[in-house]
Design an enzyme around this catalytic site. Structure first.
Site, PDB file in Angstrom:
ATOM      1  N   VAL A 103      -9.265 -22.057   7.280  1.00 14.82           N
ATOM      2  CA  VAL A 103      -8.289 -21.921   6.203  1.00 14.82           C
ATOM      3  C   VAL A 103      -8.105 -23.242   5.450  1.00 14.82           C
ATOM      4  CG1 VAL A 103      -5.813 -21.591   5.753  1.00 14.82           C
ATOM      5  CG2 VAL A 103      -7.058 -19.977   7.168  1.00 14.82           C
ATOM      6  N   LYS A 127     -15.121 -34.410  13.020  1.00 17.82           N
ATOM      7  CA  LYS A 127     -15.129 -33.481  11.879  1.00 17.82           C
ATOM      8  C   LYS A 127     -15.010 -34.248  10.573  1.00 17.82           C
ATOM      9  CE  LYS A 127     -13.399 -28.865  12.762  1.00 17.82           C
ATOM     10  NZ  LYS A 127     -12.325 -27.920  12.605  1.00 17.82           N
ATOM     11  N   GLU A 155      -1.763 -17.042   4.307  1.00 20.98           N
ATOM     12  CA  GLU A 155      -3.142 -16.921   3.825  1.00 20.98           C
ATOM     13  C   GLU A 155      -3.710 -15.559   4.211  1.00 20.98           C
ATOM     14  OE1 GLU A 155      -5.154 -18.972   1.850  1.00 20.98           O
ATOM     15  OE2 GLU A 155      -6.127 -17.027   1.994  1.00 20.98           O
ATOM     16  N   LEU A 195      -7.172 -14.764   3.447  1.00 26.09           N
ATOM     17  CA  LEU A 195      -8.630 -14.764   3.323  1.00 26.09           C
ATOM     18  C   LEU A 195      -9.285 -14.181   4.572  1.00 26.09           C
ATOM     19  CD1 LEU A 195      -9.929 -17.187   5.263  1.00 26.09           C
ATOM     20  CD2 LEU A 195      -9.150 -18.633   3.421  1.00 26.09           C
ATOM     21  N   LYS A 240       2.846 -11.618   6.290  1.00 27.73           N
ATOM     22  CA  LYS A 240       1.557 -11.972   6.903  1.00 27.73           C
ATOM     23  C   LYS A 240       1.309 -11.144   8.172  1.00 27.73           C
ATOM     24  CE  LYS A 240      -2.188 -13.838   8.014  1.00 27.73           C
ATOM     25  NZ  LYS A 240      -3.401 -13.477   7.322  1.00 27.73           N
ATOM     26  N   GLY A 282     -11.853  -7.907  16.472  1.00 28.47           N
ATOM     27  CA  GLY A 282     -11.758  -9.153  17.229  1.00 28.47           C
ATOM     28  C   GLY A 282     -11.448 -10.275  16.276  1.00 28.47           C
ATOM     29  N   CYS A 333      -7.700 -13.819  14.481  1.00 28.73           N
ATOM     30  CA  CYS A 333      -6.422 -13.469  13.855  1.00 28.73           C
ATOM     31  C   CYS A 333      -5.802 -12.150  14.292  1.00 28.73           C
ATOM     32  CB  CYS A 333      -6.585 -13.525  12.354  1.00 28.73           C
ATOM     33  SG  CYS A 333      -6.885 -15.230  11.857  1.00 28.73           S
TER      34      CYS A 333
HETATM   35  P1  NAD Z   1      -9.045 -23.724  12.989  1.00 29.17           P
HETATM   36  O1  NAD Z   1      -8.841 -23.773  14.438  1.00 29.17           O
HETATM   37  O2  NAD Z   1     -10.378 -23.317  12.448  1.00 29.17           O
HETATM   38  O3  NAD Z   1      -8.696 -25.143  12.345  1.00 29.17           O
HETATM   39  C1  NAD Z   1      -7.577 -25.884  12.670  1.00 29.17           C
HETATM   40  C2  NAD Z   1      -7.863 -27.347  12.334  1.00 29.17           C
HETATM   41  O4  NAD Z   1      -6.662 -28.106  12.502  1.00 29.17           O
HETATM   42  C3  NAD Z   1      -8.914 -28.006  13.224  1.00 29.17           C
HETATM   43  O5  NAD Z   1      -9.895 -28.626  12.424  1.00 29.17           O
HETATM   44  C4  NAD Z   1      -8.126 -29.054  14.039  1.00 29.17           C
HETATM   45  O6  NAD Z   1      -8.886 -30.194  14.348  1.00 29.17           O
HETATM   46  C5  NAD Z   1      -7.007 -29.363  13.068  1.00 29.17           C
HETATM   47  N1  NAD Z   1      -5.804 -29.962  13.687  1.00 29.17           N
HETATM   48  C6  NAD Z   1      -5.163 -29.599  14.822  1.00 29.17           C
HETATM   49  N2  NAD Z   1      -4.108 -30.400  15.040  1.00 29.17           N
HETATM   50  C7  NAD Z   1      -4.070 -31.288  14.020  1.00 29.17           C
HETATM   51  C8  NAD Z   1      -3.223 -32.374  13.697  1.00 29.17           C
HETATM   52  N3  NAD Z   1      -2.183 -32.700  14.469  1.00 29.17           N
HETATM   53  N4  NAD Z   1      -3.489 -33.080  12.588  1.00 29.17           N
HETATM   54  C9  NAD Z   1      -4.539 -32.773  11.793  1.00 29.17           C
HETATM   55  N5  NAD Z   1      -5.374 -31.749  12.052  1.00 29.17           N
HETATM   56  C10 NAD Z   1      -5.152 -31.012  13.159  1.00 29.17           C
HETATM   57  O7  NAD Z   1      -7.916 -22.754  12.433  1.00 29.17           O
HETATM   58  P2  NAD Z   1      -8.018 -21.681  11.247  1.00 29.17           P
HETATM   59  O8  NAD Z   1      -8.847 -20.517  11.656  1.00 29.17           O
HETATM   60  O9  NAD Z   1      -8.331 -22.379   9.973  1.00 29.17           O
HETATM   61  O10 NAD Z   1      -6.507 -21.163  11.196  1.00 29.17           O
HETATM   62  C11 NAD Z   1      -5.458 -21.993  10.751  1.00 29.17           C
HETATM   63  C12 NAD Z   1      -4.228 -21.133  10.568  1.00 29.17           C
HETATM   64  O11 NAD Z   1      -4.442 -20.196   9.507  1.00 29.17           O
HETATM   65  C13 NAD Z   1      -3.849 -20.298  11.794  1.00 29.17           C
HETATM   66  O12 NAD Z   1      -2.455 -20.213  11.867  1.00 29.17           O
HETATM   67  C14 NAD Z   1      -4.435 -18.925  11.480  1.00 29.17           C
HETATM   68  O13 NAD Z   1      -3.725 -17.877  12.101  1.00 29.17           O
HETATM   69  C15 NAD Z   1      -4.234 -18.854   9.980  1.00 29.17           C
HETATM   70  N6  NAD Z   1      -5.192 -17.985   9.285  1.00 29.17           N
HETATM   71  C16 NAD Z   1      -6.505 -18.033   9.639  1.00 29.17           C
HETATM   72  C17 NAD Z   1      -7.422 -17.244   8.934  1.00 29.17           C
HETATM   73  C18 NAD Z   1      -8.879 -17.242   9.312  1.00 29.17           C
HETATM   74  O14 NAD Z   1      -9.609 -16.429   8.753  1.00 29.17           O
HETATM   75  N7  NAD Z   1      -9.351 -18.094  10.203  1.00 29.17           N
HETATM   76  C19 NAD Z   1      -6.990 -16.450   7.855  1.00 29.17           C
HETATM   77  C20 NAD Z   1      -5.625 -16.460   7.519  1.00 29.17           C
HETATM   78  C21 NAD Z   1      -4.732 -17.235   8.243  1.00 29.17           C
HETATM   79  C1  UGA Z   2      -8.495 -10.751   8.870  1.00 30.84           C
HETATM   80  C2  UGA Z   2      -7.856 -10.168   7.607  1.00 30.84           C
HETATM   81  O1  UGA Z   2      -8.769  -9.237   7.025  1.00 30.84           O
HETATM   82  C3  UGA Z   2      -7.522 -11.270   6.602  1.00 30.84           C
HETATM   83  O2  UGA Z   2      -6.851 -10.705   5.480  1.00 30.84           O
HETATM   84  C4  UGA Z   2      -6.609 -12.289   7.280  1.00 30.84           C
HETATM   85  O3  UGA Z   2      -6.338 -13.363   6.410  1.00 30.84           O
HETATM   86  C5  UGA Z   2      -7.292 -12.819   8.529  1.00 30.84           C
HETATM   87  O4  UGA Z   2      -7.613 -11.717   9.423  1.00 30.84           O
HETATM   88  C6  UGA Z   2      -6.380 -13.737   9.267  1.00 30.84           C
HETATM   89  O5  UGA Z   2      -5.187 -13.593   9.285  1.00 30.84           O
HETATM   90  O6  UGA Z   2      -6.950 -14.658   9.836  1.00 30.84           O
HETATM   91  P1  UGA Z   2     -10.913 -11.652   9.539  1.00 30.84           P
HETATM   92  O7  UGA Z   2     -10.365 -11.711  10.915  1.00 30.84           O
HETATM   93  O8  UGA Z   2     -11.646 -12.811   8.993  1.00 30.84           O
HETATM   94  O9  UGA Z   2      -9.721 -11.356   8.492  1.00 30.84           O
HETATM   95  O10 UGA Z   2     -11.920 -10.430   9.445  1.00 30.84           O
HETATM   96  P2  UGA Z   2     -11.834  -8.884   9.060  1.00 30.84           P
HETATM   97  O11 UGA Z   2     -12.859  -8.613   8.039  1.00 30.84           O
HETATM   98  O12 UGA Z   2     -10.476  -8.437   8.779  1.00 30.84           O
HETATM   99  O13 UGA Z   2     -12.324  -8.228  10.428  1.00 30.84           O
HETATM  100  C7  UGA Z   2     -11.562  -8.332  11.607  1.00 30.84           C
HETATM  101  C8  UGA Z   2     -12.178  -7.492  12.701  1.00 30.84           C
HETATM  102  O14 UGA Z   2     -12.039  -6.096  12.414  1.00 30.84           O
HETATM  103  C9  UGA Z   2     -13.684  -7.734  12.892  1.00 30.84           C
HETATM  104  O15 UGA Z   2     -13.962  -7.749  14.276  1.00 30.84           O
HETATM  105  C10 UGA Z   2     -14.323  -6.538  12.220  1.00 30.84           C
HETATM  106  O16 UGA Z   2     -15.579  -6.214  12.757  1.00 30.84           O
HETATM  107  C11 UGA Z   2     -13.297  -5.446  12.505  1.00 30.84           C
HETATM  108  N1  UGA Z   2     -13.306  -4.336  11.513  1.00 30.84           N
HETATM  109  C12 UGA Z   2     -12.993  -4.575  10.216  1.00 30.84           C
HETATM  110  C13 UGA Z   2     -13.602  -3.058  11.956  1.00 30.84           C
HETATM  111  O17 UGA Z   2     -13.880  -2.816  13.153  1.00 30.84           O
HETATM  112  N2  UGA Z   2     -13.562  -2.028  11.037  1.00 30.84           N
HETATM  113  C14 UGA Z   2     -13.256  -2.231   9.733  1.00 30.84           C
HETATM  114  O18 UGA Z   2     -13.236  -1.245   8.967  1.00 30.84           O
HETATM  115  C15 UGA Z   2     -12.960  -3.538   9.311  1.00 30.84           C
END
Ligand code: NAD
Ligand code: UGA
Length: 458
Positions: free
Chosen positions: A11, A35, A166, A168, A231, A284, A287
Site C-alpha cells: 500500500v 528495503k 485503501e 486497492l 473499510k 486468502g 487482508c
Molecule cells: P506490508 O507488510 O507490505 O508493508 C508494511 C511496511 O511497513 C513494511 O515495508 C515495513 O518495513 C514497514 N514498517 C513497519 N514498521 C515501520 C516503522 N515503524 N517505520 C517505518 N516503516 C515501518 O503491508 P501492506 O500490505 O502494504 O499493508 C499495509 C496496511 O494497508 C495494512 O493495514 C493493510 O491491512 C492495509 N491494506 C493492504 C492492502 C494490500 O493489498 N496489501 C490493501 C488495502 C489495505
Molecule cells: C482485497 C480487496 O479486493 C481490496 O479491495 C482491498 O483493498 C484489499 O483486499 C485489502 O484490504 O487489502 P486482495 O486481497 O489484493 O484485495 O485480492 P482480491 O482480488 O480481493 O482477492 C482476495 C482473495 O479472494 C484471493 O485469494 C482470490 O483468489 C479470492 N477470490 C476473489 C475468489 O476466490 N473469488 C473471487 O471471485 C474473487
C-alpha cells in the site's frame, strides 16, 4: 503538495509512487534499511505490475525519494500517511503495534507547522482518536527530554487525524490507485479534509486515470469511525460474497448444476453484480482473512455475535480442504502419491504468500503422506518463506512439475496457466488428473488432451 508515506509495502509504496506521479513531492520512509537501499537503487521490493517503471520515472523527476529517517520525512510532509502493516494476532485481533510505533515517532518529530496525519493502514474502529492520543504521547515524551512546553502546546493545536482507507487490490494496485471506485475521507476537521481533497484532486478529476471520460471519482466525506468501518465492511462483504458462491458451488456439485452458469445467471441481476462470484478453493491473502477476523473481534468486544461473518470464515476454511476431498475421491489413498500444485501465491500477479490457500493444502497433503511439488511463475526456491515452503519441491517449469505426478491441482489462476502445453504435460504424468481449484481452465480442451477434469461445482 509535500507528502510523507511511512511504510513502503504493497500500500505505502504504491501510494507514494502514484502520488508523486500526479505531481506531489513524496518521501517514502521505511525502517527496513535493506528495503530503503533497494528502492534508492531504483528497484521495487515487491512485484506489482507497472510499479517499477513508474517508480524509476518518478525518482528521476526528483518528486520521489526514499529514506529511513522518520524525522526528515515528518519535517518534509504537510500530509503524513501511516501505511504500515496491521497483521492479525493469534486471537484474531488486529496487531496495531507498528501503527503505534509510527504514531509515537511522528509525535516525537512534529514541529509547529500544521500536519495532517492519515491512517491508510486498515485499523480497528476507533483508531483515529487512539492515533491522536499516541502522537500526543510522543510529543510529551519529547517534552520530558527537554523540549519546551510552549512547543507542545503549538503541536497539540497543529495536527489533525484523517482516516483514508485503501481499497486497492494486489496485482492491480497501480491501476486501482489511479482509477478508484471511491475515495473515503473520515475526520472531524474541515481543514484536514480540504487538504486531502486538494491532494486527491487530480485523481478525482481523472486527469491521471486510464478512464478520463468517466465522471469524477466519488469522494465520501464522513467521520473517523464510519470511515474505518467502511473499510472493514467492504472487505467483509466481498469475502462473504465469495463464501456464498462457494457454498452454492458445493451444492452444485451435489445436484449436478454448473456454478459458472449459475454465477452468470445471478450476476446479471444488477442488485447482485457479477464481480466476486468466482467459486474456487477460497479467499486468502493479507487482508480478507485478517480483516474479517478483526471485525468479528471488534463485534465480540461490544457483545455482538457476528453469525454471518463467522459462517463466511468457516465456509472459507472448509473450502481450502475441498480440494483434498476431491483428490481422495479420485485417487483414494494419498500416501505415496505425487501431487503437483500449479500456483502458490494467494492470487495471480503478486508475489504475496500471506495466508495463501496453497500453504494449507501443502500441509494437509504432507500430513496425508503425499509428496508435494509446485510451480509458480513468481515464487522460486530462492524466495523467502523458506520455512513455510520447506515441505514442497519447487520446480522451475510446468513440465518438470507434471513429471511423475498422480494429479495436478490448479491453485492460483495465473493467466500463463491457460496456455501451458497440457497434452505434453499429461504424457509426463503417472495419471492424467487435474483438479481446477479456480474453475479457470478450459474443461473441454483438457478432456480432449486426455485429462480427467474436476472443478468446483463445475
Ligand atoms: P506490508 O507488510 O507490505 O508493508 C508494511 C511496511 O511497513 C513494511 O515495508 C515495513 O518495513 C514497514 N514498517 C513497519 N514498521 C515501520 C516503522 N515503524 N517505520 C517505518 N516503516 C515501518 O503491508 P501492506 O500490505 O502494504 O499493508 C499495509 C496496511 O494497508 C495494512 O493495514 C493493510 O491491512 C492495509 N491494506 C493492504 C492492502 C494490500 O493489498 N496489501 C490493501 C488495502 C489495505
Ligand atoms: C482485497 C480487496 O479486493 C481490496 O479491495 C482491498 O483493498 C484489499 O483486499 C485489502 O484490504 O487489502 P486482495 O486481497 O489484493 O484485495 O485480492 P482480491 O482480488 O480481493 O482477492 C482476495 C482473495 O479472494 C484471493 O485469494 C482470490 O483468489 C479470492 N477470490 C476473489 C475468489 O476466490 N473469488 C473471487 O471471485 C474473487
Amino acid at each position: 503538495m509535500k507528502v510523507c508515506v511511512i511504510g513502503t509495502g504493497y500500500v505505502g509504496l504504491v501510494t507514494g509512487v502514484c502520488l508523486s506521479h500526479i505531481g506531489h513531492h513524496v518521501i517514502c520512509v521505511d525502517n527496513n534499511e535493506e528495503k530503503v537501499k533497494l528502492m534508492k537503487s531504483g528497484q521495487s521490493p515487491i512485484f506489482e505490475p507497472g510499479l517499477s517503471g513508474l517508480m524509476k520515472n518518478c525518482s528521476a523527476s526528483g518528486l520521489l525519494e526514499f529514506s529511513s529517517d522518520l524525522a526528515a520525512g515528518v519535517k518534509h510532509g504537510e500530509i503524513l500517511f501511516i501505511a504500515v502493516g496491521t497483521p492479525a494476532l493469534p486471537t484474531g485481533e488486529s496487531d496495531t503495534r507498528y501503527v503505534e510505533a509510527v504514531a509515537k515517532g511522528i509525535g516525537s518529530h512534529l514541529d509547529e507547522n500544521y500536519k495532517v496525519i492519515v491512517n491508510k493502514s486498515t485499523v480497528p474502529i476507533g483508531s483515529g482518536d487512539w492515533v491522536k492520543m499516541i502522537v500526543l504521547d510522543g510529543v510529551k515524551e519529547r517534552q520530558q527530554t527537554g523540549d519546551s512546553c510552549d512547543l507542545e502546546n503549538k503541536i497539540i493545536a497543529n495536527f489533525d487525524v484523517v482516516s483514508n482507507p485503501e481499497f486497492l487490490r494486489e496485482g492491480a494496485a497501480v491501476f486501482d490507485t489511479f482509477n478508484p471506485d471511491r475515495i473515503v475521507l473520515g475526520s472531524n476537521s474541515e481543514k484536514a479534509i480540504a487538504l486531502m481533497q486538494q491532494l486527491y484532486q487530480p485523481l478525482v478529476e481523472r486527469t491521471f486515470g486510464d478512464n478520463p471520460s468517466l465522471p469524477p471519482v466519488p469522494v465520501v466525506v464522513t467521520d473517523l469511525n464510519s470511515a474505518e468501518m467502511i473499510k472493514y465492511a467492504a472487505n467483509a462483504f466481498l469475502a462473504t460474497k465469495i463464501s456464498f458462491i462457494n457454498e452454492v458451488a458445493n451444492i452444485c456439485d451435489r445436484v449436478g448444476a454448473d456454478v459458472i452458469q449459475v454465477a452468470e445467471g445471478i450476476g446479471l441481476d444488477s442488485r447482485i453484480g457479477s464481480k466476486f462470484l468466482q467459486a474456487g478453493l477460497g479467499w486468502g491473502g493479507s487482508c480478507f482473512p485478517k480483516d474479517v477476523s478483526a471485525l468479528i473481534h471488534t463485534a465480540d468486544d461490544y457483545n455482538y455475535e457476528t453469525e454471518l461473518l463467522k459462517s463466511a470464515v468457516n465456509v472459507n476454511k472448509r473450502q481450502r480442504f475441498i480440494i483434498i476431498e476431491k483428490l481422495q475421491n479420485e485417487l483414494k489413498i494419498l500416501k505415496g502419491k505425487v501431487v503437483g500444485l500449479l500456483g502458490l501465491t494467494f492470487k495471480p500477479d503478486t508475489d504475496d504468500m500471506r495466508d495463501a490457500p496453497s500453504l494449507n493444502i501443502i500441509k494437509e497433503l504432507n500430513r496425508l503422506g503425499a509428496k508435494v511439488k509446485a510451480y509458480d511463475p513468481i515464487i522460486s526456491s530462492q524466495t523467502g518463506m523458506s520455512q513455510a515452503l520447506s515441505d514442497v519441491i519447487i520446480e522451475t517449469n510446468p513440465e518438470m512439475l507434471a513429471d511423475g505426478c498422480d494429479a495436478l491441482i490448479l491453485v492460483t489462476d495465473w493467466q500463463q496457466f491457460l496456455k501451458l502445453d497440457y497434452p505434453k504435460m499429461g504424457k509426463l504424468m503417472n495419471n492424467c488428473l487435474i483438479i481446477d481449484g479456480r474453475n479457470f481452465l478450459d474443461k473441454q480442451s483438457l478432456q480432449k488432451a486426455g485429462f480427467r477434469y474436476v472443478g468446483i461445482g463445475h
